[in-house]
Scaffold this motif. Structure first.
Motif, PDB file in Angstrom:
ATOM      1  N   VAL A  84       1.417  -1.666   0.296  1.00  9.65           N
ATOM      2  CA  VAL A  84       0.070   0.043  -0.058  1.00  9.65           C
ATOM      3  C   VAL A  84       1.147   1.238   0.301  1.00  9.65           C
ATOM      4  O   VAL A  84       1.342   1.288   0.701  1.00  9.65           O
ATOM      5  N   ARG A  94      -3.091   1.019  -3.830  1.00  6.66           N
ATOM      6  CA  ARG A  94      -2.209  -1.207  -3.968  1.00  6.66           C
ATOM      7  C   ARG A  94      -1.780  -1.101  -4.845  1.00  6.66           C
ATOM      8  O   ARG A  94      -2.387  -1.517  -5.700  1.00  6.66           O
ATOM      9  N   GLU A 127      -4.149   0.605   4.793  1.00  3.75           N
ATOM     10  CA  GLU A 127      -4.551   0.669   3.680  1.00  3.75           C
ATOM     11  C   GLU A 127      -5.952   1.749   4.319  1.00  3.75           C
ATOM     12  O   GLU A 127      -5.512   3.239   3.107  1.00  3.75           O
TER      13      GLU A 127
END
Ligand code: GDP
Ligand code: MG
Length: 367
Positions: A282, A291, A333
């Protein structure tokens, strides 16, 4: 500055807020997520986590600087930028260099152009970055980044020192980057390499053989003369610098080029500065995040990793970052998205502000 809140700090570093709170607690500081840490605590905790931070803007934004233990540092290839006056042969020289670094049979395989290339000489790599706009360099420098290790200054032997030659010298000096001079076009009838040497002394670029510290190589990009010498000279210059990086870390580095590709979406060419980048990581790059869907090397090959000094294309970002932006791998993330979205919002606000200023100026100029 007021310093960052605990939440903000964790987000900027890409770490778990709870970890930050725990470390603060060990220092006798009981803080909640929304409380401000102050610059001293920011520095202390960052240091505790193996990083250094530096305030880069008044909006509580911090640049993360990593510090590695000596034993974690491994030799890395040099990153080289070719600069010089227009028409002195930068593009031709890069082409000649690329041809030299390609094994027979492989030639023609390099159709892709990603603004950077890697050349192999006797098992050693050199990364060349095509001269991007000076703004990208300025942006990277403003963030305290040393992207280029060596500048190859191309000066045409039939033309001598010109305004952009001087500009390149000033740039190299400001960035404290050594200059290797490629005196080009020596095949031309009017070529006068010694005049180039003489003219450059005025700017304190002085050949080693004259007691200075700059290495000079006479080349012809067109006839591919002495290109090997130039590459060896670059490696010699790199040896002096003892370039090292920690490859065993989450990757960080800089965007050197970015664009929106019709089929592939946002594509960013990044230069890895530290750590190793992998598909699936990420990343946050400026105000973009995502990603990594694929990593593509300068020859268009999909690769499993990019090491320090490797230029590589990243697919999978949600938007197009700006050349000069920093990129960094995040554990989480959600943290990545938060930071990227906030930066995007801030950029939009700044843009609106600029626009309204412009119209205001417009208005005044008409009165
Ligand atoms: P740039 O503007 O610095 O990228 O320069 P280019 O690489 O585009 O070269 C400008 C012109 O100089 C082109 O017409 C090249 O063919 C020519 N050129 C470049 N290198 C040489 C050289 O070593 N010898 C000769 N004779 N011409 C060259
Ligand atoms: Mg060119």
């Amino acid at each position: 500055p007021q310093g960052a809140t605990v939440a903000k700090f964790a987000e900027i570093l890409g770490v778990q807020p709870n970890d930050v709170i725990k470390r603060l607690f060990m220092l006798g500081q009981v803080l909640t997520l929304t409380q401000s840490m102050g610059d001293e605590l920011v520095e202390l905790i960052a240091d505790d986590m193996g990083r250094k931070v530096r305030v880069v803007s008044p909006e509580e934004e911090y640049a993360v600087v990593y510090h590695d233990r000596d034993e974690d540092l491994k030799p890395r290839p040099p990153v080289v930028t070719v600069m010089g006056h227009v028409d002195h042969g930068k593009t031709s020289l890069l082409d000649a260099i690329r041809d030299t670094g390609v094994a027979a049979g492989e030639a023609g395989g390099i159709t892709q152009h990603i603004g950077a290339s890697v050349v192999n000489i006797d098992g050693r790599k050199i990364t060349f970055i095509d001269t991007p706009g000076h703004e990208a360099f300025t942006a990277m420098r403003a963030r305290g980044a040393q992207v280029t290790d060596v500048i190859v200054l191309v000066v045409a032997a039939d033309d001598g020192v010109m305004p952009q030659t001087v500009e390149a010298i000033n740039h190299a000096k400001a960035a404290n980057v050594p200059i290797v001079v490629a005196v080009n076009k020596i095949d031309k009838p009017g070529a006068n390499p010694d005049r180039v040497r003489q003219e450059l002394t005025e700017y304190e670029v002085i050949p080693e053989e004259w007691g200075g510290k700059n290495m000079f190589v006479e080349v012809s990009a067109k006839q591919k003369l002495h290109i090997d010498d130039l590459l060896e000279t670059i490696l010699l210059q790199a040896d002096v610098l003892e370039l090292k990086a920690n490859p065993d870390a989450e990757a960080s580095g800089f965007v050197i080029e970015a664009n929106l590709d019709k089929g592939r979406g946002p594509v960013a060419t990044v230069l890895v500065h530290r750590g190793t980048l992998h598909p699936g990581d990420v990343v946050v790059a400026g105000a973009s995040y995502g990603r990594v869907r694929a990593l593509i090397d300068p020859r268009g090959k999909h690769v499993d990793e990019a090491l320090p000094a490797d230029p590589v294309e990243i697919l999978g970002l949600n938007s197009v970052p700006t050349a000069g932006d920093e990129f960094r791998v995040f554990e989480d993330e959600r943290d990545a998205r938060k930071l990227a979205e906030e930066r995007a919002l801030r950029a939009r606000l700044a843009e609106q502000e600029t626009k309204s200023h412009v119209s205001l100026d417009d208005l005044f100029s008409r009165i």
